[in-house]
Design a protein around this motif. Structure first.
Motif, PDB file in Angstrom:
ATOM      1  N   ARG A  13       1.265  -1.072   0.280  1.00 28.48           N
ATOM      2  CA  ARG A  13      -0.167   0.170  -0.096  1.00 28.48           C
ATOM      3  C   ARG A  13       0.466   1.659  -0.214  1.00 28.48           C
ATOM      4  O   ARG A  13       0.768   2.476  -0.176  1.00 28.48           O
ATOM      5  CB  ARG A  13      -1.068   0.310   1.418  1.00 28.48           C
ATOM      6  N   ALA A  56       0.868   4.178  -2.686  1.00 29.66           N
ATOM      7  CA  ALA A  56       0.471   5.105  -2.539  1.00 29.66           C
ATOM      8  C   ALA A  56       1.890   6.371  -3.379  1.00 29.66           C
ATOM      9  O   ALA A  56       1.167   7.196  -3.874  1.00 29.66           O
ATOM     10  CB  ALA A  56       0.395   5.293  -0.922  1.00 29.66           C
ATOM     11  N   ASP A  81       0.389   6.270  -6.899  1.00 38.22           N
ATOM     12  CA  ASP A  81      -0.368   6.542  -7.036  1.00 38.22           C
ATOM     13  C   ASP A  81      -1.082   5.714  -7.604  1.00 38.22           C
ATOM     14  O   ASP A  81      -2.215   5.436  -9.081  1.00 38.22           O
ATOM     15  CB  ASP A  81      -0.975   8.308  -7.880  1.00 38.22           C
ATOM     16  N   ILE A  82      -1.136   4.752  -7.280  1.00 40.38           N
ATOM     17  CA  ILE A  82      -2.259   3.283  -7.691  1.00 40.38           C
ATOM     18  C   ILE A  82      -2.805   2.806  -6.705  1.00 40.38           C
ATOM     19  O   ILE A  82      -2.640   3.060  -5.260  1.00 40.38           O
ATOM     20  CB  ILE A  82      -1.250   2.035  -7.327  1.00 40.38           C
ATOM     21  N   ASP A  83      -4.279   2.840  -7.549  1.00 42.37           N
ATOM     22  CA  ASP A  83      -5.728   2.768  -6.901  1.00 42.37           C
ATOM     23  C   ASP A  83      -5.217   1.271  -5.901  1.00 42.37           C
ATOM     24  O   ASP A  83      -4.720   0.226  -6.541  1.00 42.37           O
ATOM     25  CB  ASP A  83      -6.879   2.250  -7.826  1.00 42.37           C
ATOM     26  N   PRO A  84      -5.222   0.915  -4.540  1.00 45.40           N
ATOM     27  CA  PRO A  84      -5.930  -0.288  -4.116  1.00 45.40           C
ATOM     28  C   PRO A  84      -6.108  -1.458  -4.443  1.00 45.40           C
ATOM     29  O   PRO A  84      -5.949  -1.923  -4.501  1.00 45.40           O
ATOM     30  CB  PRO A  84      -5.819   0.120  -2.683  1.00 45.40           C
ATOM     31  N   ALA A  85      -7.162  -0.940  -5.336  1.00 45.76           N
ATOM     32  CA  ALA A  85      -8.329  -1.933  -5.461  1.00 45.76           C
ATOM     33  C   ALA A  85      -7.469  -2.737  -6.600  1.00 45.76           C
ATOM     34  O   ALA A  85      -7.763  -3.659  -6.690  1.00 45.76           O
ATOM     35  CB  ALA A  85      -9.143  -1.238  -6.395  1.00 45.76           C
ATOM     36  N   PHE A  86      -6.260  -1.828  -7.058  1.00 42.11           N
ATOM     37  CA  PHE A  86      -5.322  -3.383  -8.404  1.00 42.11           C
ATOM     38  C   PHE A  86      -4.312  -4.774  -7.548  1.00 42.11           C
ATOM     39  O   PHE A  86      -4.679  -5.739  -7.807  1.00 42.11           O
ATOM     40  CB  PHE A  86      -3.978  -2.507  -8.348  1.00 42.11           C
ATOM     41  N   GLU A  89      -2.247   0.880 -17.263  1.00 42.94           N
ATOM     42  CA  GLU A  89      -2.059   0.370 -16.156  1.00 42.94           C
ATOM     43  C   GLU A  89      -1.299  -0.320 -15.563  1.00 42.94           C
ATOM     44  O   GLU A  89      -0.558  -0.563 -14.931  1.00 42.94           O
ATOM     45  CB  GLU A  89      -3.439   0.173 -15.156  1.00 42.94           C
TER      46      GLU A  89
END
Ligand SMILES: Nc1ncnc2c1ncn2[C@@H]1O[C@H](COP(=O)(O)OP(=O)(O)OP(=O)(O)O)[C@@H](O)[C@H]1O
Ligand SMILES: [Mg+2]
Lengths: 249, 478
Positions: free
Chosen positions: A124, A128, A131-136, A149
């Motif tokens: 995480r 962060a 800037d990658i969505d944690p949903a990845f 992505e």
């Protein structure tokens, strides 16, 4: 750090690399440019140990012969390849994949495994920053990821694995400006005196964000010209044609 | 992928040990006397003996079926034992603590501690060794909820009316050759009854272990969920490594009354035989469920063991709006053969079924999906979705798909999708570049391929199954 000498690679009847010489000392970022089909990705693949090429010449990392090692042995010795076309692995969760990869590296260094919880925290943190969505993390590896992505996911893997030598194959292609900045920041973060990087790119705009130490032009399977960052401007102005011409002639 | 993939080394079968438990057996052979003896051992009532003898008489008029896509030498049904059991060392154990230490050690070694306090996972287990049930855990807690979970023989003694009402109601003795055989000689098995409106408070599981040699295992499982009841049940199986083939011909019947839900999961890891195809279990099993109105029956199976697997867990969708599901992973390596699939019989209106089958073959193994979707005229609004995917590892194995579709109602929607692929070079290289060994990479990719099925397994078993898959594929690569 990375030392390549008279490297050739042949697939079937086709000679793709035709005597590549390249030295990348620790602490430096080298850029490789060149026309489509020049052999840039092949060079990256051969260094990483992909099957399917007949290879001659030498390639060493910190004096260790790479060509005699399996892909995974090269990887855990600190060689990382960010793929031009990262594959999708359906059904395999990104988190599990990243953790398995990280633990393979740690095991090779004699370090204990990272527990699932600790890994999540670590991942995480890196995400962060990039800037990658944690949903990845809960999605399957690259499955249904957009082009950009997928490239960010490569950078995430790189920043987690902290390689000694990273080869980035067109990681900047297909990125919007924000993503490009993120990727550049990821590269800069790993730019330390004990690491090195080979950045394959077609776009000078990346080089405004990441200043290379050396620039090489690969054409028809050879390094035809090398120079400082100023070489980028020449290529931008005149294209590869004059350089390639001199190689063939 | 590298050439090494074709070079199959003998894969280690982790559960191949044999325990030195003193065993009692009936003499070899199949006849009335043997059937009477089995019935007598279990203190069965007269009606059940008659039921068995009827099945035996019928069996004599039947021929062993040979239509499946598997090959095996003739089976001499007179040359095996039909009943074996650990010899009791005194009176029957009154509690789990009194179970023969040697038997407990066997199950401990299999990772199935019988002592209740050790079952932290909160799963109730019925442990069956050869022909008899040796222990059932958590009975008291289940009884509080009104759930009966015990060995079949105990059910015959304690709940004869339930057994008589439902035994053979889904799989009649005459159904097929192996069902008739099982009906004549079945020895023990598990019985589960969940009364109306009760949600079973824990996972139930039965663990089958063949230990004695030259012995077939013929267990019978009967699960009844009354109106609105709900239960999830898992069976696991292992056997010692032996050069001879051993027969396992079980029958499983599921009765889901209106609004009930039964989830039945199998992790089948019988001994598969060695790399040359010597030994291994012949797993010829009949499994079927009957669903009442709005009832839900779901079969999930992970089949990694056995020399031959031949089974088609089915659902009779009798009640309106009932739902049937079949999720299957079948792995065959070396010389293993699997011919497996399902039958979904749509009778009620708006019934729906889902079939997801993942077949993985390596070595010289053969893997066949065979499925029937049958929609009767009465099944207005029936729907089926079938997806069969095959994955090949190496060049000498085979994958086959035989979907049979019979639709008598014009309004039905039946979809079938199939694919066959190989473990992808690019995926393998990608994983290896990240530091995974070829074997780890393959097992990760294969696990991903099976994801939709694994997601259906009870959480308690998910990790175990991934490890089992890895073990099964060991030697198939690298
Ligand atoms: N396995 C192979 N068999 C035959 N030809 C190959 C193989 N791999 C690469 N080639 C060929 O070798 C040449 C170099 O390919 P490569 O992918 O290395 O180019 P590249 O410099 O990365 O190009 P691009 O800028 O388009 O990414 C191409 O002509 C390609 O078709
Ligand atoms: Mg390329």
């Amino acid at each position: 750090m990375l030392s390549i000498h008279d490297l050739t690679a042949t697939a079937g009847e086709t000679r793709i690399l035709d005597g590549v010489d390249l030295d990348v000392p620790a602490g430096e970022v080298h850029v490789v440019m060149g026309p489509n089909g020049a052999g840039k990705s092949t060079l990256a693949n051969v260094i990483a140990g992909r099957d399917g090429y007949e290879v001659t010449g030498t390639a060493t990392l910190d004096g260790v012969d790479l060509l005699g090692l399996t892909p995974e042995e090269r990887a855990v010795r600190g060689l990382f390849l960010a793929f031009q076309y990262p594959v999708e692995i359906p059904g395999v969760g990104n988190a599990a994949f990243l953790r398995t990869a990280l633990n393979a590296h740690r095991a090779a260094r004699g370090e204990p495994e990272v527990a699932a919880v600790d890994f999540l925290g670590l991942a995480r943190e890196h995400m962060a920053r990039l800037d990658i969505d944690p949903a990845f993390l809960s999605r399957a590896v690259n499955e249904g990821f957009s082009g950009g992505e997928k490239k960010r996911n490569e950078i995430l893997q790189m920043s987690l694995l902290e390689p000694r030598l990273a080869v980035l194959d067109e990681t900047d292609s297909g990125l919007d400006l924000d993503a490009l900045r993120i990727v550049a920041a990821g590269i800069e973060r790993l730019r330390t005196p004990e690491r090195a990087m080979v950045v394959i790119t077609h776009y000078p705009r990346l080089l405004d964000l990441v200043r290379p130490d050396r620039v090489h032009v690969l054409a028809a399977g050879r390094i035809v010209t090398s120079g400082g960052p100023e070489l980028v401007a020449t290529i931008e102005a005149e294209g590869f044609a004059p350089l390639v011409g001199s190689a063939v002639g | 992928m590298s050439e090494v993939i074709d070079e199959l080394v003998v894969r280690e079968y982790e559960f191949g040990f044999h325990s030195d438990i003193e065993t009692e057996r009936l003499r070899k052979g199949l006849d009335e006397d043997v059937v009477r003896a089995i019935s007598a051992r279990n203190d069965e009532p007269e009606w059940l003996l008659e039921w068995r003898l009827g099945a035996l008489a019928h069996l004599r008029t039947m021929e062993e079926p040979r239509w499946s896509n598997v090959e095996f030498p003739p089976i001499d049904y007179q040359d095996m034992h039909y009943w074996a059991a650990p010899r009791p060392k005194g009176p029957a154990p009154a509690s789990l603590d009194e179970v023969d230490p040697e038997i407990r050690a066997t199950f401990d070694k299999l990772g199935i501690p019988l002592a209740e306090q050790e079952r932290l996972s909160g799963v109730a287990v019925d442990a069956i060794l050869d022909s008899v049930s040796v222990a059932t855990t958590f009975k008291a807690r289940l009884a509080e909820a009104g759930v009966v979970f015990c060995s079949f023989s105990e059910a015959v003694r304690e709940h004869p009316d339930l057994v008589r009402r439902y035994l053979g109601s889904v799989v009649p003795p005459r159904d097929n050759f192996f069902a008739a055989l099982n009906s004549a000689v079945f020895s023990d098995g598990s019985f589960c009854f969940v009364p109306a409106g009760v949600v079973c408070p824990m996972e139930l599981s039965t663990y089958f272990r063949i230990n004695a040699e030259n012995t077939g295992q013929f267990e019978r499982t009967l699960i009844i969920a009354e109106e609105g009841a709900k239960v999830s049940y898992l069976e696991g199986c292992t056997a010692p490594m032996r050069d001879e083939n051993q027969l396992h011909a079980a029958v499983v019947e599921l009765v889901a009354l209106d609004d009930a839900s039964i989830k039945y999961s199998t992790v089948q890891n019988w001994y598969p035989g060695d790399a040359e195809g010597r030994g291994g279990i012949y797993n010829f099993v009949t499994k079927r469920g009957r669903a009442g109105a709005r009832a839900h029956i779901s079969w999930t199976q992970v089949e990694t063991g056995s020399a031959i697997t031949w089974k088609y867990p089915s659902v009779i969708l009798q009640g309106d709006d009932s739902v049937g599901e079949f999720y299957s992973v079948a792995v065959t390596t070396n010389r293993q053969q699997a011919d497996t699939g399902t039958k979904m019989i749509h009778i009620g209106r708006n019934t729906s079924s889902t079939i997801i089958s993942k077949g993985i073959s390596a070595g010289r193994a053969q893997n066949t999906y065979r499925g029937l979707v049958k929609v009767l005229r009465s099944a207005e609004g029936a729907r089926n979705h079938t997806q069969c995917d095959s994955l090949l590892i190496g060049s000498e194995c085979g994958a086959h798909t035989f979907p049979y579709i019979e639709v008598k109602n014009d309004g039905a929607q039946v979809e079938h999708e199939a694919s066959t692929s190989r473990v992808d070079e690019d995926q393998l290289f990608y994983c290896r570049q990240r530091g995974l060994s070829e074997e780890d990479a393959t097992s990760m990719i294969v696990n991903g391929f099976c994801r939709e099925v694994f997601d259906e397994l009870p959480l308690e078993y998910a990790v175990e199954v991934q490890a089992l898959m890895r073990l099964s594929l060991e030697g198939a690569v690298g």
